[in-house]
Design an enzyme around this catalytic site. Structure first.
Site, mmCIF file in Angstrom:
data_model
loop_
_atom_site.group_PDB
_atom_site.id
_atom_site.type_symbol
_atom_site.label_atom_id
_atom_site.label_comp_id
_atom_site.label_asym_id
_atom_site.label_seq_id
_atom_site.Cartn_x
_atom_site.Cartn_y
_atom_site.Cartn_z
ATOM 1 N N ARG A 43 -17.369 10.866 0.977
ATOM 2 C CA ARG A 43 -16.853 9.643 0.375
ATOM 3 C C ARG A 43 -16.461 8.573 1.401
ATOM 4 O O ARG A 43 -16.113 7.449 1.029
ATOM 5 C CB ARG A 43 -15.646 9.968 -0.495
ATOM 6 C CG ARG A 43 -14.456 10.472 0.292
ATOM 7 C CD ARG A 43 -13.254 10.657 -0.625
ATOM 8 N NE ARG A 43 -13.006 9.440 -1.352
ATOM 9 C CZ ARG A 43 -12.587 9.372 -2.622
ATOM 10 N NH1 ARG A 43 -12.357 10.480 -3.293
ATOM 11 N NH2 ARG A 43 -12.374 8.236 -3.215
ATOM 12 N N LEU A 44 -16.479 8.933 2.700
ATOM 13 C CA LEU A 44 -15.993 7.979 3.705
ATOM 14 C C LEU A 44 -17.061 6.967 4.090
ATOM 15 O O LEU A 44 -18.257 7.289 4.098
ATOM 16 C CB LEU A 44 -15.542 8.731 4.957
ATOM 17 C CG LEU A 44 -14.525 9.849 4.762
ATOM 18 C CD1 LEU A 44 -14.205 10.516 6.091
ATOM 19 C CD2 LEU A 44 -13.253 9.315 4.115
ATOM 20 N N CYS A 45 -16.603 5.782 4.469
ATOM 21 C CA CYS A 45 -17.530 4.754 4.910
ATOM 22 C C CYS A 45 -17.785 4.980 6.405
ATOM 23 O O CYS A 45 -17.256 4.268 7.256
ATOM 24 C CB CYS A 45 -16.910 3.388 4.641
ATOM 25 S SG CYS A 45 -18.044 2.060 4.969
ATOM 26 N N ASP A 46 -18.507 6.055 6.718
ATOM 27 C CA ASP A 46 -18.716 6.465 8.104
ATOM 28 C C ASP A 46 -20.049 7.202 8.186
ATOM 29 O O ASP A 46 -20.320 8.094 7.374
ATOM 30 C CB ASP A 46 -17.568 7.404 8.523
ATOM 31 C CG ASP A 46 -17.639 7.754 9.988
ATOM 32 O OD1 ASP A 46 -16.792 7.252 10.740
ATOM 33 O OD2 ASP A 46 -18.528 8.519 10.379
ATOM 34 N N HIS A 61 -9.313 6.724 6.544
ATOM 35 C CA HIS A 61 -9.598 5.990 5.293
ATOM 36 C C HIS A 61 -8.496 6.165 4.254
ATOM 37 O O HIS A 61 -8.765 6.180 3.052
ATOM 38 C CB HIS A 61 -10.904 6.474 4.643
ATOM 39 C CG HIS A 61 -12.140 5.906 5.241
ATOM 40 N ND1 HIS A 61 -12.384 5.911 6.575
ATOM 41 C CD2 HIS A 61 -13.223 5.334 4.671
ATOM 42 C CE1 HIS A 61 -13.559 5.369 6.813
ATOM 43 N NE2 HIS A 61 -14.095 4.999 5.676
#
Ligand SMILES: Cc1ncc(COP(=O)(O)O)c(C=O)c1O
EC number: 4.1.1.20
Length: 453
Positions: free
Chosen positions: A374-377, A416
């Site tokens: 779910r992380l923007c990574d 996050h």
């Protein structure tokens, strides 16, 4: 003890055993109550792993075999309480871990302390708690330990951590030339096992107990143990010649016992059989000693699974991207070591009639499924094990990550603004209890100083 259902997942590439200790119905119920993501630990498996590891060394001809749990792998207090019942030893490396065992009133005779920093203040606290078995890894550490022993008035039983400098085939290597951990056998100025042992025998406030080495984690080729034991044998011969009252009382061969993730791995029994003769040879040359097996990963990994939910998908011509409500902030080794946890889809049985949930039972027949967190990574993707079955990876369904008990909870991080999920334990009587509360955004806000004016 709860009877574990060992589910055989057969797929085209390999056959493997997954420790499945909970039914799909129970998973649906737990998610309803606690939400996702969620960790679940099986107490019965923890006890079984201790036995399995101990039994692997039953042909050891020395004094006895002690299993030590390296608590860095998972320091959850309920897991530690489970192992207290097994009367095993606990391997600590920090004052934080010392705080935990103090709170749990763990018998100091069942503790071995192996520090990397080896500071005076640290050793004073360790000895004040009554811990006698201390592993030193440097000459400076030895000086600090001796000083702490004089201040506290307790004579520690010193183990010397050697770096055998042997090649290791493993996911994580801890033995290599000029490495950070331990000291080489010879050479150097004061930082060698030879020099440190001689210093221990000269110091009335120190007692020599034995040697320690740790070669690495998730080791799959065990020749390195033979090589390390051979190197140790030559050091023992040299020390025996020079120190009249020299004797080896304990040998700790560290961790490294592998766990099934992607490929089948040897059992502890198969692993031990590779170097047991060498250990018994040491007994015949140098007399009976206690053998310590200091395991983290093997003792806890298979006890735990993580349940996450599929919250989004994207389908392209040749592959499908599946987005989960978990990420590498909860399973860091997935990013650090590209760990391939076995995954399985469990159908969501709720009556929620969201448009997409009607597609829950549709099988995806394409070959490429990419699991993303779910992380923007960019690194937040999950590698899939050969045994993973993701064909029903549809929105609303759950994905189980198996064998996540080691080096997972302890790495949970708030990247996050993510919170910690709850942890449940299935106890030996079959009941489920909460062993770690999940945290909220409000907890995180306060922890990060949000209320400081
Ligand atoms: C000194 C020491 N002993 C034991 C272990 C446990 O290793 P494993 O989890 O591979 O059993 C470690 C892991 O880093 C370690 O550093």
């Amino acid at each position: 003890m709860v009877e574990n259902v060992v589910q055989i997942i057969q797929n085209k590439k390999t056959l493997s055993r997954i420790n499945r200790f909970i039914t799909n119905e129970e998973i649906n119920q737990l998610v309803e109550e606690y939400g996702t993501p969620l960790y679940l630990v099986d107490e019965g498996t923890l006890h079984e792993k201790v036995l399995e590891l101990k039994n692997a060394y039953e042909k050891f001809q020395g004094r006895d075999v002690r299993i030590a749990y390296s608590i860095k792998a998972n320091f959850n207090p309920s897991i530690l309480k489970t192992f207290i019942k097994d009367n095993i030893t606990f391997d600590l490396t920090s004052l934080g871990e010392l705080f935990f065992v103090r709170e749990l009133k763990i018998n100091p005779d069942n503790i071995i302390y192996t520090s990397v920093t080896e500071e005076l203040e640290e050793y004073k606290q360790v000895l004040s708690y009554g811990i006698k078995r201390v592993v030193v890894s440097s000459y400076f550490g030895l000086i600090n330990l001796s000083q702490a022993a004089n201040i506290v008035g307790l004579i520690p039983k010193v183990m010397v951590r050697i770096n055998p400098e042997v090649g290791v085939k493993a996911e994580v290597r801890a033995s290599y030339k000029n490495g950070k951990f331990g000291v080489p056998l010879n050479g150097g100025k004061v930082d060698s096992a030879y020099y440190i042992v001689k210093s221990i025998f000269r110091d009335p406030m120190l007692e020599f107990e034995g040697f320690h080495f740790h070669l690495g984690s998730q080791i799959t080729n065990f020749v390195c143990y033979i090589n390390a034991l051979e190197r140790l044998n030559s050091l023992l011969n040299k020390l025996k010649k020079e120190i009249s009252n020299f004797s080896l009382r304990t040998l700790d061969i560290g961790g490294g016992t592998p766990v099934f993730y992607n490929e089948p791995v040897p059992t502890p029994q198969e692993m031990a059989s590779v170097y047991l003769d060498k250990l018994n040879e040491l007994v015949s040359y140098h007399g009976k000693f206690t053998l310590m097996i200091e395991s983290g990963r093997f003792l806890v990994a298979e006890s735990s699974l993580m349940i996450s939910k599929i919250v989004n998908t994207k389908e392209y011509s040749d592959h499908k991207i599946v987005i989960l409500d978990t990420g590498y902030h909860l399973l860091l080794d997935a990013a650090l070591l590209k760990q391939e946890y076995p995954q399985e889809v469990v159908l969501n049985k709720s009556n929620n009639n969201h448009l997409y949930l009607s597609d829950r039972n549709k099988q995806y027949t394409g070959k490429n499924i990419h699991l993303a967190g779910r992380l923007c990574d960019t690194f937040d993707v999950f590698h899939t094990s050969k045994v993973s079955d993701l064909s029903y990876a549809n929105i609303g369904n759950y994905i189980l990550f198996y064998n996540v008990g080691a080096y997972s909870l302890v790495f949970n991080m708030p990247f996050h603004c993510q919170t910690k999920p709850p942890v449940l334990m299935k106890t030996c009587d079959g009941s489920i209890k909460l062993i770690r509360k999940g945290t909220s955004f409000n907890d995180l806000y306060i922890e990060e100083g949000g209320l400081i004016p």
